[in-house]
Design an enzyme around this catalytic site. Structure first.
Site, short mmCIF file in Angstrom:
data_model
loop_
_atom_site.label_atom_id
_atom_site.label_comp_id
_atom_site.label_asym_id
_atom_site.label_seq_id
_atom_site.Cartn_x
_atom_site.Cartn_y
_atom_site.Cartn_z
N ASP A 49 -17.80 75.10 -23.45
CA ASP A 49 -18.80 75.60 -22.51
C ASP A 49 -18.24 76.89 -21.93
OD1 ASP A 49 -20.54 76.15 -20.45
OD2 ASP A 49 -19.97 74.43 -19.21
N LYS A 110 -20.01 87.13 -18.69
CA LYS A 110 -21.19 86.55 -19.33
C LYS A 110 -22.47 87.24 -18.88
CE LYS A 110 -23.18 81.93 -20.10
NZ LYS A 110 -22.96 80.49 -19.85
N GLU A 217 -27.16 75.31 -23.71
CA GLU A 217 -26.44 74.52 -22.71
C GLU A 217 -27.19 73.26 -22.26
OE1 GLU A 217 -25.53 77.48 -19.81
OE2 GLU A 217 -24.02 78.44 -21.06
N ASP A 243 -30.15 72.74 -15.32
CA ASP A 243 -28.77 73.23 -15.47
C ASP A 243 -28.64 74.56 -14.75
OD1 ASP A 243 -26.29 74.04 -16.24
OD2 ASP A 243 -26.69 74.10 -18.38
#
Length: 558
Positions: A49, A110, A217, A243
């Site tokens: 992850d 990211k 994800e 999420d």
């Protein structure tokens, strides 16, 4: 399974880290002289992850998933890279040095990966970061640091590769072996576009990993939930995964049962997360300090870094208490800062962000054509999902339904990725051998066309978002000018009706078209996406049967 030689005896044992240490201690502390002790390469595939603020790595071990602990004893690792005067630090070590090297400590990579420098979100972020970001070739953002007396520039995928390499290192250390072919499944936000996915794959390559698959994800989290509850092998359940992490929000709706994880719809925001809440709190503190001391420290990298650390800590505390103190010693020129921050103040500052979180929830339900009464479970994933106000708003949407908090929100995504990695590498047994993942394409795919009544370019959607993959679709087009001898087909993904506002994927040109008045030549365009997310687009001239196309790899490296 670890293989070894001791003395003249060959053996095969299940050796964990503790077992290996005991064996080595026996060798060191006793009069025991093994002639050979050789660890061989095990066939492990890991799940990673790769998070905005924290990353996590897991592996399938003896019929269960093991979350792998880093060298600081933590099950998650900070997604930080710090360049000191003499070395490069990654992970928790890097985070521990941000106070000394604020302009050389890189985080939130990211949020830059696969993006253009002049995007509005990038420009907004640049103003909040203590490190320098400049425009590179082809509008690519580059991070600038000073290392060993030299100025160095890194793309976001370079920084992400360093974090991924740290995850690989943690896995190798914990498993006491070298990962076979460095196989890994890496997760990305479901709403990542092709550029962001490809940049993530490139980061994996740079880290020395063989990326088996890029998976979404929330899908990975759903796998973790299904296995944890054993729901995947009993009655079917409609599960919504909410999420919300440090940088992105993903919402997916799945039906799980009989070993099948069937994604019905997905929605999200690739630039909405806990970092935005931190920035709101930092700005508030800067304004408070400005009012009290008549000093604006908004451009001071070291001061902003101190504030961010203090505000992140306070944000976490407000999930469990109604007020907390923000204290920053010697914030600027020896002046301390102190303020009491209440949960009410936090919610007031961030209410628009919280409300924005509900938009993908409603969009996901609408796309799946599912009523809230049909959703059996609403599962919370990601550190930001712990915030009480977010949970309250979710319960309002679902008419008071109890939210599922049974799985670890920080580890669920890596857990699911490890299951997928084991499945792809053939290392699973029992019921997981029947594991099937049915995913969807998160963004619409189509062609750039010219409107008949104007010169405006728009995107003609061929594959709508949330279409089950694999999927094949066709569309028919013609020429817009008289006597054209060639036609260029430009492919985009996104939801804007204006093609240039979407993400450009590629193009190809069909030459040798027999001259004819506009509207006469006919072309059939074929869009095919396979189960691995590889998109192939081709066009055929119906008069000559000439055909040409392009293949766009989205989720795999080969």
């Amino acid at each position: 399974m670890s293989k070894f030689w001791i003395g003249d005896k060959k053996g095969t044992e299940d050796l964990g880290t503790a077992d290996l240490k005991s064996l080595l201690q026996l060798y060191l502390l006793q009069d025991f002289q093994p002639r050979k002790l050789i660890m061989t390469e095990d066939n492990h595939a890991i799940g990673i992850d790769l998070g905005t603020t924290y990353s996590c790595v897991a592996a399938w071990q003896a019929d269960h998933v093991e979350i792998l602990v880093n060298d600081h004893g933590n099950r998650t690792t900070r997604s930080y890279v710090t360049f000191t005067d003499s070395k490069r630090l990654v992970g928790d070590e890097a985070f521990n040095q941000v106070g000394r090297f604020p302009a050389n400590s890189i985080f939130d990579a990211k949020r830059l990966i696969g993006r253009r420098f002049n995007e509005e979100t990038v420009q907004k972020d640049v103003k909040c970061w203590p490190f320098k970001v400049i425009e590179g070739p082809a509008d690519k953002p580059l991070i600038v640091v000073n290392h060993k007396g030299e100025e160095k520039k890194f793309a976001a995928e370079d920084i992400s590769s360093m974090v991924l390499a740290k995850m690989r290192e943690i896995a190798e250390s914990y498993l006491c072996s070298k990962i076979s072919a460095k196989n890994a499944v890496i997760t990305v936000p479901s709403y990542f576009n092709d550029s962001q996915r490809q940049a993530t794959i490139e980061a994996g390559k740079l880290a020395g990993l063989n990326v088996l698959r890029i998976i979404n994800e929330p899908t990975a989290a759903a796998i973790a939930y299904g296995i944890d509850k054993k729901a995947g092998w009993f009655n079917k359940r409609n599960v919504m995964i909410f999420d919300w992490g440090g940088g992105t929000l993903d919402v997916s709706l799945l039906t799980i049962g009989n070993g099948v994880f069937d994604v019905k719809a997905t929605a999200g925001d690739t630039h909405l997360g806990g970092e935005d809440l931190d920035n709101r709190m930092v700005n508030y503190c800067v304004e408070e300090f400005k009012t009290k001391q008549n000093v604006d420290i908004g451009g001071n990298a070291k001061a902003l870094r101190k504030a961010k650390t203090a505000c992140e800590k306070a944000k976490k505390a407000l999930s469990f208490s109604f007020d907390t103190d923000i204290e920053i010693d010697s914030w600027y020129k020896g002046e301390d800062f102190h303020t009491t921050f209440t949960r009410d103040k936090f919610e007031e500052l961030s209410m628009d962000i919280f409300n924005k979180c509900m938009e993908p929830v409603n969009k996901c339900l609408e796309d799946a054509k599912m009523d809230i009464s049909e959703v059996d479970d609403v599962v919370l994933v990601g550190g930001s999902s712990r915030i009480p106000k977010v949970q309250e708003l979710l319960q309002e949407v679902f008419k008071g339904k109890e939210l599922c908090k049974s799985i670890n929100p920080d580890e669920a995504v890596a857990y699911g990725a490890a299951v997928q990695a084991a499945s792809l590498s053939g290392n699973v047994t029992g019921k997981l051998q029947d594991f099937t993942l049915l995913d969807v394409t998160p963004l619409s795919l189509g062609l750039e066309l010219v409107k008949h009544d104007s010169s405006e370019l728009y995107m003609n959607v061929v594959i709508p978002r949330n279409s089950r993959i694999p999927v094949s679709k066709t569309t028919h087009v013609t020429t817009v000018d008289d006597y054209q001898e060639s036609v260029t087909f430009s492919i985009y993904e996104g939801e804007s009706k204006v093609a240039k506002n979407n993400n450009f994927l590629g193009e190809f040109t069909l030459h040798g078209i027999p001259p004819a008045p506009k509207g006469v030549p006919k072309f059939t365009v074929y869009f095919d996406m396979d189960a691995n997310g590889v998109l192939s687009v081709s066009a055929e001239d119906m008069s000559t049967r000439q055909k040409k196309g392009i293949k766009i790899k989205r989720d795999r490296t080969k």
